[in-house]
Scaffold this active site. Structure first.
Site, short mmCIF file in Angstrom:
data_model
loop_
_atom_site.label_atom_id
_atom_site.label_comp_id
_atom_site.label_asym_id
_atom_site.label_seq_id
_atom_site.Cartn_x
_atom_site.Cartn_y
_atom_site.Cartn_z
CD GLU A 29 -1.26 -0.21 3.62
OE1 GLU A 29 -2.09 -1.00 3.33
OE2 GLU A 29 -0.90 -0.19 4.85
CB SER A 30 4.41 2.12 0.69
OG SER A 30 4.83 0.75 0.22
#
Lengths: 257, 289
Positions: free
Chosen positions: A53-54
């Site tokens: 998700e980064s």
């Protein structure tokens, strides 16, 4: 030659890693899912595409990240994008085959809680919260869940639906892009949703585990399939790769002072 | 236009009691030095906005700077709980803390809407979750297809603070690696402060995903090398994972937390903090405690 000895956590990670197929695009949660997804990449599915998700896409970390934003993930990624983009263009648009999640609680319909234990207004335990999980659970083509099997985690009703499995009443997936949880891997067993009722049903047991132990570790009256499969035990090679990964990880995290 | 200034002057000028502030950085490039300065200047009643509160907001909440927290994932990444955040939510210590929580995708949509000058963002999300009734989200119908979607209100902070790798001498900001939500929340804000690792003649990316924030989108620039510790600045510093592990010990205990903050934040400037880091003394309280 006898079978190699292994821990219950090791067989959980190894069985979970076997679920990923080569070439699939997998959105990975941190912790247990990250370990299993990277084990798959290093063993049975070398061309699996891992997304965090980064915004790190197609990343191939040599050690497991402690956080979803470790530099290792960015350095080893095919591309790095912003957080709005990773959720909008890549997950919500349907480019993710598999979401890989864990949680503090799961119920019989595969709904996940990572928000609170107890009431929302006066929580007994305030958990970290949603993060990327609700949209991963909604939009990934299917969802693999892994968590340790205890009565505290496998509950009749989750205290909070952070991420939808098949809904509180098992009613289904209307309005969601993905088809929901396809399998739940624990340190004791393998559960799959019944094709009709969508209720999580034990379909496999890890070697040496009996049905009563799984039932005693579950907070609802657990359905068990007629044709139970006994999990293939970890191979020496799987264990060597997993242990190597964990050793490299521990050394790297201790050294980064 | 980005004015070069000291960190203490920038915080004093831009951050006021009661302001809605976002100190962003998605695990990478977290503006810790700026957070410390907010604590030193005893700012109060702030609405703190961040996807991941991280140790930076755990420190600010524990020191009583916050009235409200807007967030989407409140853990100590890879370690466990943020104990000061939990103590505030579970026990109202050191005071009550209002919370408004979303998912990451929802917060990202809110920031993007803020940057776009729109009143709300749209996403497929929240459907069927208990977040729907607990937070600021509404269902809307697509006027073209009739599909039911989630609307989330824009976020436009009074002040956004970010940490970046470089500024050039005109105040243009260069940032790379995991850039998270920083461009969106900087462009959404009424005022923007950027702390940087280095001031250079020409911006020179040393990693993927290079982006520039032009000087005219920034209000103040402060040169604060290592200002993202214990997070990291790709190309300059590495993430201090042992510090995050240590924080679990320090933050678990109210008086140990108070002592630690007094010793390493309140009684020193950021150079003093770095000195304690370099001689190892910053870890001592955790091992003695």
């Amino acid at each position: 030659m006898g079978e190699p000895a292994y821990t219950t956590d090791e067989i959980m990670s190894i069985v979970a890693s076997r679920q990923l197929r080569d070439g699939q695009v997998c959105f990975v949660g941190i912790g247990l899912p990250s370990e299993a997804a990277n084990l798959a990449r290093l063993s049975s599915a070398p061309d699996v595409v891992l997304i965090y998700e980064s915004g790190t896409i197609g990343t191939k970390p040599d050690v497991l990240p402690l956080s979803i934003g470790d530099g290792e993930l960015a350095e080893q990624a095919e591309l790095v994008v912003g957080v709005p983009e990773v959720f909008a263009y890549w997950l919500q648009a349907g480019r993710v085959d598999v979401g890989f999640l864990s949680a503090a609680q799961i119920d019989r319909f595969g709904n996940l809680n990572s928000t609170v234990i107890g009431s929302y207004e006066k929580p007994g335990v305030r958990l970290p919260g949603a993060g990327g999980a609700p949209e991963i659970a909604s939009s990934a083509g299917e969802v693999i869940v892994m968590l340790r099997h205890t009565k505290r985690s496998f509950v009749e009703e989750v205290d909070f639906v952070t991420s939808v499995g098949f809904g509180r009443d098992g009613g289904g997936r209307e309005g969601h892009l993905g088809s929901g949880p396809s399998i739940v891997i624990t340190d004791l067993a393998v559960l799959e949703p019944d094709p009709k009722t969508r209720e999580l049903t034990v379909t496999g047991l890890h070697p040496g585990v009996d049905v009563d132990t799984v039932r005693d570790s579950t907070g609802w009256n657990l359905a068990v399939a007629d044709d139970l499969v006994i999990t293939e035990p970890p191979t020496g090679e799987e264990l060597a790769i997993l242990r190597g990964l964990k050793e490299r990880t521990a050394a790297a995290h201790a050294a980064q002072a | 236009m980005g004015q070069f200034t000291s960190l203490s002057d920038a915080i004093s000028d831009l951050v006021y009691d009661g302001a809605a502030v976002a100190l962003e950085g998605f695990t990478h490039l977290i503006p810790f030095a700026a957070g410390h300065e907010v604590i030193r200047q005893s700012k109060k009643e702030l609405t703190l906005i961040r996807l991941t509160p991280d140790v930076i907001y755990d420190q600010m909440i524990g020191m009583g700077c916050a009235r409200k927290l807007v967030f989407s994932w409140g853990g100590n990444p890879g370690v466990g709980s943020l104990h000061r955040l939990r103590d505030a939510v579970e026990n109202a210590h050191p005071g009550p803390l209002e919370i408004e929580e979303h998912s990451h995708a929802g917060m990202a949509a809110r920031y993007s809407a803020g940057a776009s000058g729109l009143p709300f963002g749209v996403l497929r999300g929240y459907l069927g979750t208990d977040l729907e009734e607990r937070t600021n989200v509404a269902r809307i119908e697509c006027p073209f297809t009739g599909e039911s979607l989630s609307a989330v209100p824009a976020i436009n902070p009074d002040v956004t603070v970010i940490h970046a790798q470089q500024a050039d001498r005109k105040g243009n900001i260069g940032i790379w690696g995991i850039t998270g939500v920083q461009r969106e929340i900087a462009l959404a804000a009424r005022a923007v402060l950027v702390t940087v690792e280095e001031i250079v003649d020409d911006l020179q990316p040393r990693g993927p995903n290079f982006a520039v924030l032009p000087a005219w989108t920034v209000d103040a620039v402060a040169h604060v090398p290592r200002g993202s510790h214990p997070s990291y600045s790709m190309g300059y510093t590495t993430r201090d994972n042992p510090f995050y592990t240590m924080w679990d010990v320090i933050s678990r205990d109210r008086s140990l937390f108070d002592d630690w903050m007094k010793e390493y934040i309140l009684s020193r400037d950021f150079d003093g903090y770095l000195a304690a880091l370099d001689d190892g003394s910053i870890l001592e309280m955790a091992s003695n405690g």
